[in-house]
Design a protein around this motif. Structure first.
Motif, PDB file in Angstrom:
ATOM      1  N   LEU A  20      -3.408   4.132  12.938  1.00  0.00           N
ATOM      2  CA  LEU A  20      -2.835   4.560  14.211  1.00  0.00           C
ATOM      3  C   LEU A  20      -3.446   5.866  14.704  1.00  0.00           C
ATOM      4  O   LEU A  20      -3.619   6.057  15.902  1.00  0.00           O
ATOM      5  N   ILE A  67       1.314  -3.333  15.856  1.00  0.00           N
ATOM      6  CA  ILE A  67       1.290  -2.962  14.438  1.00  0.00           C
ATOM      7  C   ILE A  67       0.942  -4.195  13.613  1.00  0.00           C
ATOM      8  O   ILE A  67       1.558  -5.249  13.760  1.00  0.00           O
ATOM      9  N   ILE A  74       1.792  -1.874   7.410  1.00  0.00           N
ATOM     10  CA  ILE A  74       2.112  -0.514   7.006  1.00  0.00           C
ATOM     11  C   ILE A  74       1.818  -0.400   5.520  1.00  0.00           C
ATOM     12  O   ILE A  74       2.298  -1.211   4.729  1.00  0.00           O
ATOM     13  N   LEU A 100       9.805   3.814   7.598  1.00  0.00           N
ATOM     14  CA  LEU A 100       9.143   3.524   8.868  1.00  0.00           C
ATOM     15  C   LEU A 100       9.755   2.296   9.545  1.00  0.00           C
ATOM     16  O   LEU A 100       9.951   2.286  10.756  1.00  0.00           O
ATOM     17  N   GLU A 101      10.063   1.271   8.763  1.00  0.00           N
ATOM     18  CA  GLU A 101      10.672   0.069   9.323  1.00  0.00           C
ATOM     19  C   GLU A 101      12.037   0.372   9.926  1.00  0.00           C
ATOM     20  O   GLU A 101      12.417  -0.203  10.946  1.00  0.00           O
ATOM     21  N   PHE A 115       9.065   0.648  13.168  1.00  0.00           N
ATOM     22  CA  PHE A 115       7.649   0.394  12.886  1.00  0.00           C
ATOM     23  C   PHE A 115       7.530  -0.839  11.993  1.00  0.00           C
ATOM     24  O   PHE A 115       7.475  -0.732  10.771  1.00  0.00           O
ATOM     25  N   ILE A 152       3.224  -0.662  20.050  1.00  0.00           N
ATOM     26  CA  ILE A 152       3.238   0.788  19.851  1.00  0.00           C
ATOM     27  C   ILE A 152       2.176   1.414  20.744  1.00  0.00           C
ATOM     28  O   ILE A 152       1.137   0.806  21.001  1.00  0.00           O
ATOM     29  N   VAL A 202       7.633   3.466  20.480  1.00  0.00           N
ATOM     30  CA  VAL A 202       7.843   2.231  19.729  1.00  0.00           C
ATOM     31  C   VAL A 202       9.264   1.770  20.020  1.00  0.00           C
ATOM     32  O   VAL A 202      10.207   2.554  19.930  1.00  0.00           O
ATOM     33  N   ILE A 221       0.019   3.547   9.124  1.00  0.00           N
ATOM     34  CA  ILE A 221       0.325   2.482  10.075  1.00  0.00           C
ATOM     35  C   ILE A 221      -1.000   1.948  10.637  1.00  0.00           C
ATOM     36  O   ILE A 221      -1.788   2.691  11.202  1.00  0.00           O
TER      37      ILE A 221
END
Length: 70
Positions: free
Chosen positions: A4, A15, A18, A28-29, A33, A39, A53, A68
């Protein structure tokens, strides 16, 4: 597939995955994400980035953003 942190400002991305420890991926989830999510990098400063996001702006440090892939 690129990290990213290497994307162009203002260009929508998707995305792909990750990387990182399970704990990091879950964190992050929980913020939206997830693979397949749209994103967009809004701003970059001092190695940190701000992204859109799921209709939310989130600030990430360089290390977190490097996990990411889009």
């Amino acid at each position: 597939m690129i990290p990213l942190i290497m994307t162009t400002l203002g260009e929508p991305q998707t995305i792909v995955m990750i990387r990182g420890r399970e704990e990091t991926r879950r964190y992050l989830e929980s913020m939206g994400f997830i693979p397949g999510a749209s994103i967009c990098v809004v701003s970059q400063f001092n190695g940190n980035i701000i992204v859109n996001v799921k209709d939310t702006r989130v600030a990430l440090d360089r290390g977190m953003a490097a996990r990411i892939f889009v």
